[in-house]
Motif scaffolding. Structure first.
Motif, PDB file in Angstrom:
ATOM      1  N   VAL A 204      -5.659  13.813  -8.660  1.00 25.36           N
ATOM      2  CA  VAL A 204      -5.583  14.374  -7.310  1.00 25.36           C
ATOM      3  C   VAL A 204      -6.017  13.334  -6.285  1.00 25.36           C
ATOM      4  O   VAL A 204      -5.376  13.153  -5.243  1.00 25.36           O
ATOM      5  N   ARG A 205      -7.079  12.620  -6.603  1.00 26.06           N
ATOM      6  CA  ARG A 205      -7.630  11.650  -5.655  1.00 26.06           C
ATOM      7  C   ARG A 205      -6.673  10.496  -5.391  1.00 26.06           C
ATOM      8  O   ARG A 205      -6.427  10.128  -4.227  1.00 26.06           O
ATOM      9  N   GLU A 206      -6.090   9.919  -6.438  1.00 20.96           N
ATOM     10  CA  GLU A 206      -5.261   8.731  -6.257  1.00 20.96           C
ATOM     11  C   GLU A 206      -3.965   9.017  -5.487  1.00 20.96           C
ATOM     12  O   GLU A 206      -3.628   8.287  -4.557  1.00 20.96           O
ATOM     13  N   PRO A 207      -3.196  10.083  -5.842  1.00 21.37           N
ATOM     14  CA  PRO A 207      -2.019  10.382  -5.005  1.00 21.37           C
ATOM     15  C   PRO A 207      -2.380  10.669  -3.546  1.00 21.37           C
ATOM     16  O   PRO A 207      -1.633  10.316  -2.634  1.00 21.37           O
ATOM     17  N   LEU A 208      -3.535  11.318  -3.340  1.00 19.79           N
ATOM     18  CA  LEU A 208      -3.952  11.598  -1.963  1.00 19.79           C
ATOM     19  C   LEU A 208      -4.245  10.307  -1.194  1.00 19.79           C
ATOM     20  O   LEU A 208      -3.836  10.139  -0.041  1.00 19.79           O
ATOM     21  N   LEU A 209      -4.944   9.362  -1.847  1.00 19.06           N
ATOM     22  CA  LEU A 209      -5.230   8.085  -1.193  1.00 19.06           C
ATOM     23  C   LEU A 209      -3.953   7.289  -0.933  1.00 19.06           C
ATOM     24  O   LEU A 209      -3.820   6.621   0.106  1.00 19.06           O
ATOM     25  N   ILE A 210      -3.003   7.346  -1.854  1.00 18.46           N
ATOM     26  CA  ILE A 210      -1.726   6.653  -1.656  1.00 18.46           C
ATOM     27  C   ILE A 210      -0.971   7.251  -0.467  1.00 18.46           C
ATOM     28  O   ILE A 210      -0.405   6.532   0.367  1.00 18.46           O
TER      29      ILE A 210
ATOM     30  N   VAL B  81       1.005   6.467   4.988  1.00 21.44           N
ATOM     31  CA  VAL B  81       1.333   7.042   6.294  1.00 21.44           C
ATOM     32  C   VAL B  81       0.656   6.261   7.417  1.00 21.44           C
ATOM     33  O   VAL B  81       1.292   5.833   8.388  1.00 21.44           O
ATOM     34  N   PHE B  82      -0.646   6.032   7.281  1.00 16.43           N
ATOM     35  CA  PHE B  82      -1.367   5.317   8.326  1.00 16.43           C
ATOM     36  C   PHE B  82      -0.917   3.864   8.404  1.00 16.43           C
ATOM     37  O   PHE B  82      -0.791   3.295   9.492  1.00 16.43           O
ATOM     38  N   GLY B  83      -0.690   3.231   7.259  1.00 21.25           N
ATOM     39  CA  GLY B  83      -0.295   1.827   7.266  1.00 21.25           C
ATOM     40  C   GLY B  83       1.039   1.596   7.942  1.00 21.25           C
ATOM     41  O   GLY B  83       1.181   0.705   8.787  1.00 21.25           O
ATOM     42  N   VAL B  84       2.040   2.404   7.584  1.00 21.70           N
ATOM     43  CA  VAL B  84       3.371   2.243   8.181  1.00 21.70           C
ATOM     44  C   VAL B  84       3.338   2.550   9.672  1.00 21.70           C
ATOM     45  O   VAL B  84       3.934   1.841  10.488  1.00 21.70           O
ATOM     46  N   ARG B  85       2.605   3.609  10.061  1.00 29.89           N
ATOM     47  CA  ARG B  85       2.531   3.980  11.468  1.00 29.89           C
ATOM     48  C   ARG B  85       1.851   2.884  12.299  1.00 29.89           C
ATOM     49  O   ARG B  85       2.330   2.509  13.380  1.00 29.89           O
ATOM     50  N   ILE B  86       0.731   2.367  11.823  1.00 27.28           N
ATOM     51  CA  ILE B  86       0.008   1.341  12.572  1.00 27.28           C
ATOM     52  C   ILE B  86       0.828   0.062  12.655  1.00 27.28           C
ATOM     53  O   ILE B  86       0.858  -0.612  13.695  1.00 27.28           O
ATOM     54  N   MET B  87       1.531  -0.312  11.582  1.00 27.35           N
ATOM     55  CA  MET B  87       2.367  -1.514  11.619  1.00 27.35           C
ATOM     56  C   MET B  87       3.510  -1.347  12.619  1.00 27.35           C
ATOM     57  O   MET B  87       3.870  -2.289  13.332  1.00 27.35           O
ATOM     58  N   TYR B  88       4.077  -0.142  12.696  1.00 31.09           N
ATOM     59  CA  TYR B  88       5.156   0.091  13.664  1.00 31.09           C
ATOM     60  C   TYR B  88       4.646  -0.048  15.095  1.00 31.09           C
ATOM     61  O   TYR B  88       5.274  -0.701  15.937  1.00 31.09           O
ATOM     62  N   LEU B  89       3.486   0.570  15.401  1.00 31.02           N
ATOM     63  CA  LEU B  89       2.931   0.464  16.741  1.00 31.02           C
ATOM     64  C   LEU B  89       2.540  -0.966  17.076  1.00 31.02           C
ATOM     65  O   LEU B  89       2.704  -1.416  18.215  1.00 31.02           O
ATOM     66  N   ALA B  90       2.033  -1.707  16.074  1.00 33.40           N
ATOM     67  CA  ALA B  90       1.666  -3.099  16.309  1.00 33.40           C
ATOM     68  C   ALA B  90       2.896  -3.947  16.609  1.00 33.40           C
ATOM     69  O   ALA B  90       2.875  -4.813  17.485  1.00 33.40           O
ATOM     70  N   HIS B  91       3.994  -3.683  15.890  1.00 39.61           N
ATOM     71  CA  HIS B  91       5.232  -4.432  16.143  1.00 39.61           C
ATOM     72  C   HIS B  91       5.807  -4.093  17.513  1.00 39.61           C
ATOM     73  O   HIS B  91       6.291  -4.972  18.232  1.00 39.61           O
ATOM     74  N   ARG B  92       5.714  -2.828  17.924  1.00 40.77           N
ATOM     75  CA  ARG B  92       6.249  -2.421  19.221  1.00 40.77           C
ATOM     76  C   ARG B  92       5.441  -2.995  20.374  1.00 40.77           C
ATOM     77  O   ARG B  92       6.004  -3.438  21.382  1.00 40.77           O
ATOM     78  N   ASP B  93       4.102  -2.985  20.239  1.00 40.21           N
ATOM     79  CA  ASP B  93       3.234  -3.421  21.332  1.00 40.21           C
ATOM     80  C   ASP B  93       2.810  -4.871  21.217  1.00 40.21           C
ATOM     81  O   ASP B  93       2.168  -5.389  22.133  1.00 40.21           O
TER      82      ASP B  93
ATOM     83  N   ALA C  99      -3.087  -6.360  11.628  1.00 41.52           N
ATOM     84  CA  ALA C  99      -4.001  -6.679  10.530  1.00 41.52           C
ATOM     85  C   ALA C  99      -4.587  -5.410   9.925  1.00 41.52           C
ATOM     86  O   ALA C  99      -4.723  -5.295   8.695  1.00 41.52           O
ATOM     87  N   ILE C 100      -4.918  -4.427  10.776  1.00 39.78           N
ATOM     88  CA  ILE C 100      -5.450  -3.159  10.264  1.00 39.78           C
ATOM     89  C   ILE C 100      -4.391  -2.430   9.437  1.00 39.78           C
ATOM     90  O   ILE C 100      -4.678  -1.889   8.356  1.00 39.78           O
ATOM     91  N   GLY C 101      -3.167  -2.410   9.935  1.00 37.94           N
ATOM     92  CA  GLY C 101      -2.097  -1.781   9.159  1.00 37.94           C
ATOM     93  C   GLY C 101      -1.859  -2.475   7.835  1.00 37.94           C
ATOM     94  O   GLY C 101      -1.583  -1.830   6.819  1.00 37.94           O
ATOM     95  N   LEU C 102      -1.973  -3.807   7.822  1.00 39.47           N
ATOM     96  CA  LEU C 102      -1.803  -4.551   6.573  1.00 39.47           C
ATOM     97  C   LEU C 102      -2.891  -4.198   5.571  1.00 39.47           C
ATOM     98  O   LEU C 102      -2.640  -4.100   4.362  1.00 39.47           O
ATOM     99  N   VAL C 103      -4.114  -3.980   6.065  1.00 39.83           N
ATOM    100  CA  VAL C 103      -5.214  -3.580   5.167  1.00 39.83           C
ATOM    101  C   VAL C 103      -4.901  -2.238   4.527  1.00 39.83           C
ATOM    102  O   VAL C 103      -5.110  -2.044   3.310  1.00 39.83           O
ATOM    103  N   PHE C 104      -4.370  -1.309   5.291  1.00 39.96           N
ATOM    104  CA  PHE C 104      -4.005  -0.002   4.737  1.00 39.96           C
ATOM    105  C   PHE C 104      -2.920  -0.154   3.667  1.00 39.96           C
ATOM    106  O   PHE C 104      -2.978   0.500   2.614  1.00 39.96           O
ATOM    107  N   LEU C 105      -1.930  -0.991   3.924  1.00 37.86           N
ATOM    108  CA  LEU C 105      -0.842  -1.162   2.969  1.00 37.86           C
ATOM    109  C   LEU C 105      -1.317  -1.852   1.696  1.00 37.86           C
ATOM    110  O   LEU C 105      -0.884  -1.496   0.589  1.00 37.86           O
TER     111      LEU C 105
END
Length: 331
Positions: A13-19, A24-36, A43-49
């Protein structure tokens, strides 16, 4: 506290939840970083990924270990001793523990928890993550009145456009930039399919208006027999000032200044309101409907409550951008 609660969850349960959360957070943050263009956010989005990739590797390794067959254990039979009664079977020297089968109820609960976490992430994602507009006000849009019945003057003038069509042409994303105020957003937009005053409803005169904090822009089309050349002569007879003739899009045009009208309406006390007063100054660019100046014209008028006006280049830019987008009508 949250990390402690996550560690209490079962592995599957824990591992699929963390994945899920990490992707979700990694892709979203990378998209906003690329746009802005924000490298810190990237770098934060890369850490999540990277964190998500590590968890995926852990789950994949656990799955391979679980599916691999257990190694065979050779068991040598114990030698029979003379003292052992023949009726008693010999016990094996090495006892092999049977593998414990996974609990069906545990798998069901884990599956429900994963789907619940997925649904919560999809439901709360727009509230937890920054939105694309970053709180910016949304521009006003044309209401649209396709079902509105047009006056009879429009049926008698096949080339007449409607107020909605003028509104869609005027309400451009770059209109504020053309006015010299690119940071502003339209606060009010309207379009109407009316008739010219003092014509007994026989002359179609649609108009549209877009209002900003600084300026207000109005565009109207008058389908009468008055040409721009005749209009200029009327201005000369009236001793109008600040009049300038020119050509716009290959058509005769004229720039002129005038004052708007200010009307106060009193909703209380039963009065009819105050008298009509002179409003702030306005600058109008009138452009013939066609190059031959056979009658009729567009009026592009700009004013502000402060009395300030943009330079004439702003009206020319608006005309060159807006007029070609107005639908053409055949006579």
């Amino acid at each position: 506290m949250l990390g402690f609660l996550v560690r209490l969850l079962p592995f599957w349960v824990r591992e699929p939840l963390l994945i899920l959360v990490g992707s979700v957070f990694g892709v979203r943050i990378m998209y906003l970083a690329h746009r802005d263009g924000e490298w810190v956010a990237a770098a934060i989005g890369l850490v999540f990924l990277v964190f998500t990739a590590v968890r995926v590797h852990t789950v994949a390794r656990a799955l391979r270990a679980r599916r691999a067959p257990a190694p065979a254990v050779a068991v040598a039979p114990a030698p029979q001793t003379p003292l052992t009664p023949p009726s008693t079977p010999a016990a094996p020297a090495v006892a092999v523990a049977a593998q414990k089968e996974p609990n069906a109820w545990g798998q069901a609960v884990a599956a429900v928890a994963v789907f619940a976490a997925l649904g919560a992430a999809l439901w709360l994602g727009p509230h937890l993550l920054p939105s694309d507009d970053d709180g910016a006000p949304q521009a006003a849009s044309c209401a649209g009145g396709e079902d509105e019945e047009l006056p009879g003057a429009y049926r008698k003038t096949p080339r007449a456009v409607t107020g909605d069509e003028l509104c869609n042409a005027l309400n451009r994303p770059d209109l504020a930039q053309l006015l010299g105020t690119p940071a502003e957003t339209a606060t009010a937009v309207s379009g109407s399919s009316g008739t010219a005053p003092l014509t007994d409803g026989k002359v179609a005169q649609p108009e549209a208006e877009v209002r900003f904090d600084t300026y207000t822009v109005n565009v109207s089309a008058t389908y009468n027999e008055l040409s721009v050349a005749q209009y200029v002569k009327l201005m000369e007879y009236g001793e109008e000032t600040d009049v300038k003739t020119l050509s716009v899009l290959g058509r005769p045009a004229v720039l002129a200044s005038d004052h708007t009208m200010k009307i106060e309406i009193n909703f209380g006390g039963g009065g009819s309101g105050g008298p009509v007063e002179q409003g702030p100054p306005a600058r109008t660019l009138s452009v013939a409907l066609d190059a031959k100046d056979r009658g009729g014209y567009y009026d592009i008028t700009v004013w502000s409550t402060s009395g300030a006006l943009p330079d004439d280049g702003a009206l020319l830019d608006i005309a060159e951008k807006v007029l070609p987008t107005i639908p053409e009508r055949t006579v």
